[in-house]
Every structure is written in C-alpha cells, then in structure tokens.
Design a protein around this motif. Structure first.
Motif, PDB file in Angstrom:
ATOM      1  N   UNK A  96      43.600  81.984  93.613  1.00 38.72           N
ATOM      2  CA  UNK A  96      43.499  81.960  95.063  1.00 38.72           C
ATOM      3  C   UNK A  96      42.135  81.399  95.452  1.00 38.72           C
ATOM      4  N   UNK A  97      42.149  80.600  96.496  1.00 37.67           N
ATOM      5  CA  UNK A  97      40.901  80.089  97.057  1.00 37.67           C
ATOM      6  C   UNK A  97      40.768  80.614  98.475  1.00 37.67           C
ATOM      7  N   UNK A  98      39.585  81.115  98.769  1.00 41.76           N
ATOM      8  CA  UNK A  98      39.343  81.743 100.052  1.00 41.76           C
ATOM      9  C   UNK A  98      38.061  81.206 100.663  1.00 41.76           C
ATOM     10  N   UNK A  99      38.091  80.990 101.961  1.00 43.90           N
ATOM     11  CA  UNK A  99      36.880  80.593 102.669  1.00 43.90           C
ATOM     12  C   UNK A  99      36.892  81.217 104.047  1.00 43.90           C
ATOM     13  N   UNK A 100      35.860  81.996 104.317  1.00 44.58           N
ATOM     14  CA  UNK A 100      35.715  82.621 105.621  1.00 44.58           C
ATOM     15  C   UNK A 100      34.699  81.836 106.441  1.00 44.58           C
ATOM     16  N   UNK A 101      34.926  81.747 107.745  1.00 43.09           N
ATOM     17  CA  UNK A 101      33.973  81.079 108.620  1.00 43.09           C
ATOM     18  C   UNK A 101      34.026  81.692 110.013  1.00 43.09           C
ATOM     19  N   UNK A 102      33.047  81.309 110.817  1.00 48.19           N
ATOM     20  CA  UNK A 102      32.840  81.934 112.122  1.00 48.19           C
ATOM     21  C   UNK A 102      31.625  82.841 112.035  1.00 48.19           C
ATOM     22  N   UNK A 103      31.508  83.802 112.916  1.00 43.81           N
ATOM     23  CA  UNK A 103      30.395  84.742 112.873  1.00 43.81           C
ATOM     24  C   UNK A 103      29.123  84.157 113.448  1.00 43.81           C
ATOM     25  N   UNK A 104      28.003  84.399 112.763  1.00 47.31           N
ATOM     26  CA  UNK A 104      26.712  83.959 113.262  1.00 47.31           C
ATOM     27  C   UNK A 104      25.971  85.118 113.909  1.00 47.31           C
ATOM     28  N   UNK A 105      25.095  84.805 114.846  1.00 53.48           N
ATOM     29  CA  UNK A 105      24.336  85.827 115.564  1.00 53.48           C
ATOM     30  C   UNK A 105      25.091  86.167 116.850  1.00 53.48           C
ATOM     31  N   UNK A 106      25.371  87.447 117.025  1.00 57.86           N
ATOM     32  CA  UNK A 106      26.160  87.919 118.156  1.00 57.86           C
ATOM     33  C   UNK A 106      25.342  88.971 118.913  1.00 57.86           C
ATOM     34  N   UNK A 107      25.250  88.894 120.223  1.00 56.48           N
ATOM     35  CA  UNK A 107      24.487  89.904 120.956  1.00 56.48           C
ATOM     36  C   UNK A 107      25.176  91.261 120.904  1.00 56.48           C
ATOM     37  N   UNK A 108      24.377  92.295 120.950  1.00 59.05           N
ATOM     38  CA  UNK A 108      24.914  93.651 120.957  1.00 59.05           C
ATOM     39  C   UNK A 108      25.920  93.814 122.092  1.00 59.05           C
ATOM     40  N   UNK A 109      27.096  94.323 121.765  1.00 56.12           N
ATOM     41  CA  UNK A 109      28.151  94.460 122.759  1.00 56.12           C
ATOM     42  C   UNK A 109      28.996  93.223 122.938  1.00 56.12           C
ATOM     43  N   UNK A 110      28.655  92.156 122.248  1.00 61.79           N
ATOM     44  CA  UNK A 110      29.372  90.898 122.381  1.00 61.79           C
ATOM     45  C   UNK A 110      30.586  90.791 121.469  1.00 61.79           C
ATOM     46  N   UNK A 111      31.116  89.580 121.394  1.00 61.58           N
ATOM     47  CA  UNK A 111      32.334  89.331 120.630  1.00 61.58           C
ATOM     48  C   UNK A 111      32.173  88.102 119.760  1.00 61.58           C
ATOM     49  N   UNK A 112      32.933  88.069 118.700  1.00 62.00           N
ATOM     50  CA  UNK A 112      33.016  86.896 117.859  1.00 62.00           C
ATOM     51  C   UNK A 112      34.359  86.906 117.152  1.00 62.00           C
ATOM     52  N   UNK A 113      34.736  85.762 116.634  1.00 62.98           N
ATOM     53  CA  UNK A 113      36.025  85.648 115.955  1.00 62.98           C
ATOM     54  C   UNK A 113      35.807  84.984 114.611  1.00 62.98           C
ATOM     55  N   UNK A 114      36.294  85.640 113.583  1.00 58.33           N
ATOM     56  CA  UNK A 114      36.211  85.105 112.229  1.00 58.33           C
ATOM     57  C   UNK A 114      37.565  84.528 111.834  1.00 58.33           C
ATOM     58  N   UNK A 115      37.523  83.546 110.959  1.00 62.69           N
ATOM     59  CA  UNK A 115      38.748  82.958 110.425  1.00 62.69           C
ATOM     60  C   UNK A 115      38.610  82.825 108.918  1.00 62.69           C
ATOM     61  N   UNK A 116      39.736  82.841 108.257  1.00 64.23           N
ATOM     62  CA  UNK A 116      39.738  82.700 106.806  1.00 64.23           C
ATOM     63  C   UNK A 116      40.887  81.794 106.414  1.00 64.23           C
ATOM     64  N   UNK A 117      40.585  80.853 105.565  1.00 60.27           N
ATOM     65  CA  UNK A 117      41.605  79.969 105.015  1.00 60.27           C
ATOM     66  C   UNK A 117      41.890  80.377 103.583  1.00 60.27           C
ATOM     67  N   UNK A 118      43.163  80.526 103.270  1.00 63.46           N
ATOM     68  CA  UNK A 118      43.568  80.926 101.922  1.00 63.46           C
ATOM     69  C   UNK A 118      44.507  79.878 101.355  1.00 63.46           C
ATOM     70  N   UNK A 119      44.312  79.547 100.110  1.00 59.86           N
ATOM     71  CA  UNK A 119      45.189  78.585  99.468  1.00 59.86           C
ATOM     72  C   UNK A 119      45.538  79.080  98.063  1.00 59.86           C
ATOM     73  N   UNK A 120      46.504  78.436  97.460  1.00 63.18           N
ATOM     74  CA  UNK A 120      46.989  78.803  96.132  1.00 63.18           C
ATOM     75  C   UNK A 120      47.453  80.250  96.124  1.00 63.18           C
ATOM     76  N   UNK A 121      48.240  80.611  97.124  1.00 63.13           N
ATOM     77  CA  UNK A 121      48.723  81.971  97.267  1.00 63.13           C
ATOM     78  C   UNK A 121      50.029  81.939  98.041  1.00 63.13           C
ATOM     79  N   UNK A 122      50.927  82.879  97.749  1.00 61.74           N
ATOM     80  CA  UNK A 122      52.158  83.000  98.528  1.00 61.74           C
ATOM     81  C   UNK A 122      51.804  83.738  99.815  1.00 61.74           C
ATOM     82  N   UNK A 123      51.221  83.011 100.752  1.00 63.36           N
ATOM     83  CA  UNK A 123      50.532  83.628 101.871  1.00 63.36           C
ATOM     84  C   UNK A 123      51.449  84.492 102.732  1.00 63.36           C
TER      85      UNK A 123
END
Length: 122
Positions: A1-28
């Motif tokens: 399986x190959x995995x890569x997460x992205x998104x995030x960074x610096x987020x202000x307290x009380x704020x929001x962010x969205x992470x994503x992950x791509x997965x390959x070589x897997x019966x997803x």
C-alpha cells in the motif's frame, strides 16, 4: 500500500482545516481507513476511522469536531477538523484498518507513508 497525506499546516486556535489522503495499491472500497496522529512525545493514536461503506467512528476527544469521509472512486479519505486547539497539534497519518480480536479497529500493515503536520497557533 502507498499512502500520502496532505493538507494541514498552521491553523489558528478554534479554526478549521481539512486533511486528505491518497491510497494506492489497495482494495480501497472494501478496506476500512483511519486517521492517526502523533503529537510530540506521545504515541501514535487512531483518532477517526471509516468503514468501506462509510460508517465513521471517533475517539471521544475529537467527536463532534472531526468528520471523516471517503471517496471510494478516487481512493481518497478526508478528515475535516473544526474547533481545533493546541491538543490537536500533531503529525497526521492515514492508513488501512482491520477489526481486531477485541472488536476494535487496528492498523493493517507497517507502511505509514508521508504524514502531514498540523500546528495549532494561539
């Protein structure tokens, strides 16, 4: 399986962010997926999981603030993080899961891939 997460960074307290992950070589579509995080000096922990058909599970500390979702057609899993605080600062990883003997989700395999840093600023 190959995995890569992205998104995030610096987020202000009380704020929001969205992470994503791509997965390959897997019966997803038939594999439960999870988001893990590792804060400085702490062990990696599973914070959210989603079954192949989209049923989510969360640990208590993120319930109501995090939302896990998935796109089976594109082999993606997402983590919407709202109302973040300093306790959410960590490196976040995604990974495949299976149900262990105790009935809880457990990590499948050893590959972690590239995580993504989320830093909550005050």
């Amino acid at each position: 399986v190959q995995l890569q997460a992205f998104g995030g960074g610096v987020v202000p307290n009380g704020g929001s962010t969205r992470l994503a992950c791509a997965a390959s070589e897997i019966s997803f579509a038939t594999t439960a997926m999870g988001w893990f995080r590792q804060a400085p000096g702490k062990e990696r922990e599973l914070v959210a999981a989603i079954s192949g058909n989209g049923s989510p599970v969360y640990i208590r500390s993120v319930r109501g603030r995090y939302t896990i979702s998935r796109d089976n057609a594109n082999h993606r899993v997402f983590l919407q993080m709202d109302g973040v605080s300093a306790e959410d600062t960590a490196v976040y990883y995604c990974g495949p899961l299976h149900v262990g003997y105790g009935g809880n989700y457990e990590r499948s395999g050893d590959e972690w891939g590239q995580g993504t840093q989320v830093t909550v600023s005050s």
